[in-house]
Design a protein around this motif. Structure first.
Motif, PDB file in Angstrom:
ATOM      1  N   LEU A 200       0.837  -1.202   0.000  1.00 26.89           N
ATOM      2  CA  LEU A 200       0.000   0.000   0.000  1.00 26.89           C
ATOM      3  C   LEU A 200       0.874   1.255   0.000  1.00 26.89           C
ATOM      4  N   MET A 201       1.941   1.228   0.795  1.00 29.64           N
ATOM      5  CA  MET A 201       2.842   2.372   0.853  1.00 29.64           C
ATOM      6  C   MET A 201       3.539   2.587  -0.483  1.00 29.64           C
ATOM      7  N   GLY A 202       4.019   1.517  -1.100  1.00 32.16           N
ATOM      8  CA  GLY A 202       4.662   1.658  -2.407  1.00 32.16           C
ATOM      9  C   GLY A 202       3.712   2.255  -3.425  1.00 32.16           C
ATOM     10  N   THR A 203       2.452   1.847  -3.362  1.00 33.82           N
ATOM     11  CA  THR A 203       1.439   2.366  -4.288  1.00 33.82           C
ATOM     12  C   THR A 203       1.151   3.832  -4.013  1.00 33.82           C
ATOM     13  N   LEU A 204       0.979   4.188  -2.741  1.00 32.66           N
ATOM     14  CA  LEU A 204       0.710   5.585  -2.387  1.00 32.66           C
ATOM     15  C   LEU A 204       1.865   6.495  -2.791  1.00 32.66           C
ATOM     16  N   LEU A 205       3.086   6.022  -2.612  1.00 36.59           N
ATOM     17  CA  LEU A 205       4.241   6.838  -2.995  1.00 36.59           C
ATOM     18  C   LEU A 205       4.308   7.046  -4.507  1.00 36.59           C
ATOM     19  N   GLU A 206       3.966   6.022  -5.272  1.00 35.91           N
ATOM     20  CA  GLU A 206       3.961   6.168  -6.731  1.00 35.91           C
ATOM     21  C   GLU A 206       2.831   7.085  -7.187  1.00 35.91           C
ATOM     22  N   GLY A 208       1.875   9.576  -5.263  1.00 38.46           N
ATOM     23  CA  GLY A 208       2.389  10.873  -4.816  1.00 38.46           C
ATOM     24  C   GLY A 208       3.389  11.488  -5.759  1.00 38.46           C
ATOM     25  N   THR A 209       4.112  10.660  -6.523  1.00 41.40           N
ATOM     26  CA  THR A 209       5.067  11.175  -7.515  1.00 41.40           C
ATOM     27  C   THR A 209       4.445  11.252  -8.909  1.00 41.40           C
ATOM     28  N   ARG A 210       3.159  10.926  -9.014  1.00 39.15           N
ATOM     29  CA  ARG A 210       2.389  10.930 -10.261  1.00 39.15           C
ATOM     30  C   ARG A 210       2.829   9.836 -11.237  1.00 39.15           C
ATOM     31  N   GLU A 211       3.561   8.853 -10.723  1.00 33.19           N
ATOM     32  CA  GLU A 211       3.905   7.696 -11.535  1.00 33.19           C
ATOM     33  C   GLU A 211       2.678   6.840 -11.803  1.00 33.19           C
ATOM     34  N   LYS A 212       1.763   6.845 -10.838  1.00 37.24           N
ATOM     35  CA  LYS A 212       0.488   6.160 -10.997  1.00 37.24           C
ATOM     36  C   LYS A 212      -0.653   7.145 -10.800  1.00 37.24           C
ATOM     37  N   ASP A 213      -1.806   6.828 -11.393  1.00 39.44           N
ATOM     38  CA  ASP A 213      -2.998   7.650 -11.211  1.00 39.44           C
ATOM     39  C   ASP A 213      -3.809   7.100 -10.037  1.00 39.44           C
ATOM     40  N   ILE A 214      -4.589   7.972  -9.403  1.00 40.43           N
ATOM     41  CA  ILE A 214      -5.414   7.554  -8.275  1.00 40.43           C
ATOM     42  C   ILE A 214      -6.379   6.445  -8.677  1.00 40.43           C
ATOM     43  N   SER A 215      -6.782   6.441  -9.935  1.00 41.80           N
ATOM     44  CA  SER A 215      -7.738   5.435 -10.414  1.00 41.80           C
ATOM     45  C   SER A 215      -7.198   4.008 -10.313  1.00 41.80           C
ATOM     46  N   CYS A 216      -5.892   3.861 -10.146  1.00 46.29           N
ATOM     47  CA  CYS A 216      -5.303   2.522 -10.062  1.00 46.29           C
ATOM     48  C   CYS A 216      -5.804   1.758  -8.838  1.00 46.29           C
ATOM     49  N   ILE A 217      -6.224   2.481  -7.803  1.00 48.62           N
ATOM     50  CA  ILE A 217      -6.717   1.818  -6.586  1.00 48.62           C
ATOM     51  C   ILE A 217      -7.905   0.918  -6.913  1.00 48.62           C
ATOM     52  N   ASP A 218      -8.913   1.499  -7.563  1.00 46.25           N
ATOM     53  CA  ASP A 218     -10.101   0.711  -7.920  1.00 46.25           C
ATOM     54  C   ASP A 218      -9.758  -0.394  -8.915  1.00 46.25           C
ATOM     55  N   GLU A 219      -8.830  -0.119  -9.809  1.00 42.82           N
ATOM     56  CA  GLU A 219      -8.437  -1.119 -10.809  1.00 42.82           C
ATOM     57  C   GLU A 219      -7.782  -2.329 -10.140  1.00 42.82           C
ATOM     58  N   ILE A 220      -6.993  -2.082  -9.096  1.00 44.13           N
ATOM     59  CA  ILE A 220      -6.329  -3.177  -8.374  1.00 44.13           C
ATOM     60  C   ILE A 220      -7.361  -3.987  -7.590  1.00 44.13           C
ATOM     61  N   PHE A 221      -8.319  -3.289  -6.975  1.00 46.52           N
ATOM     62  CA  PHE A 221      -9.385  -4.007  -6.271  1.00 46.52           C
ATOM     63  C   PHE A 221     -10.169  -4.902  -7.232  1.00 46.52           C
ATOM     64  N   THR A 222     -10.435  -4.378  -8.417  1.00 53.52           N
ATOM     65  CA  THR A 222     -11.233  -5.123  -9.386  1.00 53.52           C
ATOM     66  C   THR A 222     -10.458  -6.298  -9.979  1.00 53.52           C
ATOM     67  N   SER A 223      -9.209  -6.044 -10.366  1.00 48.32           N
ATOM     68  CA  SER A 223      -8.405  -7.077 -11.036  1.00 48.32           C
ATOM     69  C   SER A 223      -7.808  -8.092 -10.060  1.00 48.32           C
ATOM     70  N   THR A 232       7.017  -2.904  -3.264  1.00 47.22           N
ATOM     71  CA  THR A 232       6.954  -3.166  -1.825  1.00 47.22           C
ATOM     72  C   THR A 232       7.942  -2.246  -1.123  1.00 47.22           C
ATOM     73  N   ALA A 233       7.442  -1.329  -0.303  1.00 45.81           N
ATOM     74  CA  ALA A 233       8.320  -0.393   0.397  1.00 45.81           C
ATOM     75  C   ALA A 233       9.205  -1.156   1.389  1.00 45.81           C
ATOM     76  N   PRO A 234      10.400  -0.655   1.671  1.00 44.19           N
ATOM     77  CA  PRO A 234      11.341  -1.367   2.552  1.00 44.19           C
ATOM     78  C   PRO A 234      10.799  -1.578   3.964  1.00 44.19           C
ATOM     79  N   ALA A 235      11.291  -2.631   4.596  1.00 44.14           N
ATOM     80  CA  ALA A 235      10.769  -3.030   5.909  1.00 44.14           C
ATOM     81  C   ALA A 235      11.088  -2.036   7.015  1.00 44.14           C
ATOM     82  N   GLN A 236      12.231  -1.345   6.935  1.00 43.77           N
ATOM     83  CA  GLN A 236      12.695  -0.576   8.087  1.00 43.77           C
ATOM     84  C   GLN A 236      11.795   0.597   8.448  1.00 43.77           C
TER      85      GLN A 236
END
Length: 245
Positions: A200-206, A208-223, A232-236
């Motif tokens: 989720l963090m990796g997705t939110l960061l992408e 935030g940098t406009r690498e991904k569109d907000i619409s990707c959230i619903d697309e991931i839920f659907t697909s 995957t954001a780092p563990a630390q």
């Protein structure tokens, strides 16, 4: 048989996660059980509220174990903190009802992910946050976080390969707080799948940098496709903050 509840904090930097492993002596559970075995003179199994992965930290992990030992709570507490490594600390020891189970009785959990968002890294925060120097649009990230709230099948935001159990979870709150260069992302939910918060963090960061569109959230839920989500954001950067009962 007594049932003993523990509140534990640990720096997960040098450990292979919470869960005891056959091929590693570097687990939180393994280290605690070794001390308890020596303390009681018998084999003790400690039950955690949940597993944290390698490198993940905890401020208030909850665990319990059962013992026939007659040691006082104070002596148990002192013994554990004396013999445990310095990066594992027992904050509280309490005798509880026989029915208390740290995992099954947990109602919800709070995790916080820390991001050091500045062009210059921090020598002191490097073990406890993700150094991310790129400019982030916090409003876009907050809008995306709102779409994650509620009850959904989060398998696309996890490392789960085949779902033998339900992958439906409920996130009731996500907050983003900026404290100078540190961003704190807090998640409260009824449970989290393997690597779910870090993905989720990796997705939110992408987003935030406009690498991904907000619409990707619903697309991931659907697909329900992991490949559509962010890295995957780092563990630390991840901390288990609270467990609610």
């Amino acid at each position: 048989m007594r049932n003993i509840k523990l509140v534990i904090e640990y720096d997960g930097s040098r450990y292979d996660g919470w869960q005891r492993l056959k091929d590693s002596e570097q687990t939180i559970q393994g280290k605690i059980e070794k001390v308890l075995n020596e303390m009681t003179g018998s084999s003790v199994e400690i039950i955690g509220s949940g597993r944290t992965d390698a490198g993940v930290h905890a401020k208030n992990q909850i665990a319990n174990f059962k013992t026939k030992s007659s040691m006082s709570i104070r002596d148990i507490h002192n013994y554990m903190n004396h013999y445990l490594p310095q990066d594992i600390v027992v904050k509280e020891v309490k005798e509880v009802s026989d029915r208390f189970h740290s995992r099954y009785n947990a109602q919800k959990k709070k995790y916080t992910y820390y991001v050091w968002n500045h062009r210059i890294p921090s020598a002191f925060q490097r073990k406890y946050s993700y150094y991310f120097p790129e400019t982030l649009d916090l409003q876009r990230m907050e809008a995306a976080a709102n779409q994650l709230l509620g009850t959904h099948d989060f398998i696309g935001f996890s490392s789960v390969k085949k779902a033998k159990k339900s992958t439906v979870r409920t996130i009731e709150e996500i907050t983003i707080v900026q404290n100078n260069h540190m961003l704190e992302f807090s998640f409260i939910g009824d449970g989290f799948l393997h690597n779910m918060i870090r993905i989720l963090m990796g997705t939110l960061l992408e987003i935030g940098t406009r690498e991904k569109d907000i619409s990707c959230i619903d697309e991931i839920f659907t697909s329900k496709t992991r490949a559509m989500a962010g890295k995957t954001a780092p563990a630390q950067g991840l901390f288990l903050e609270e467990v609610y009962y």
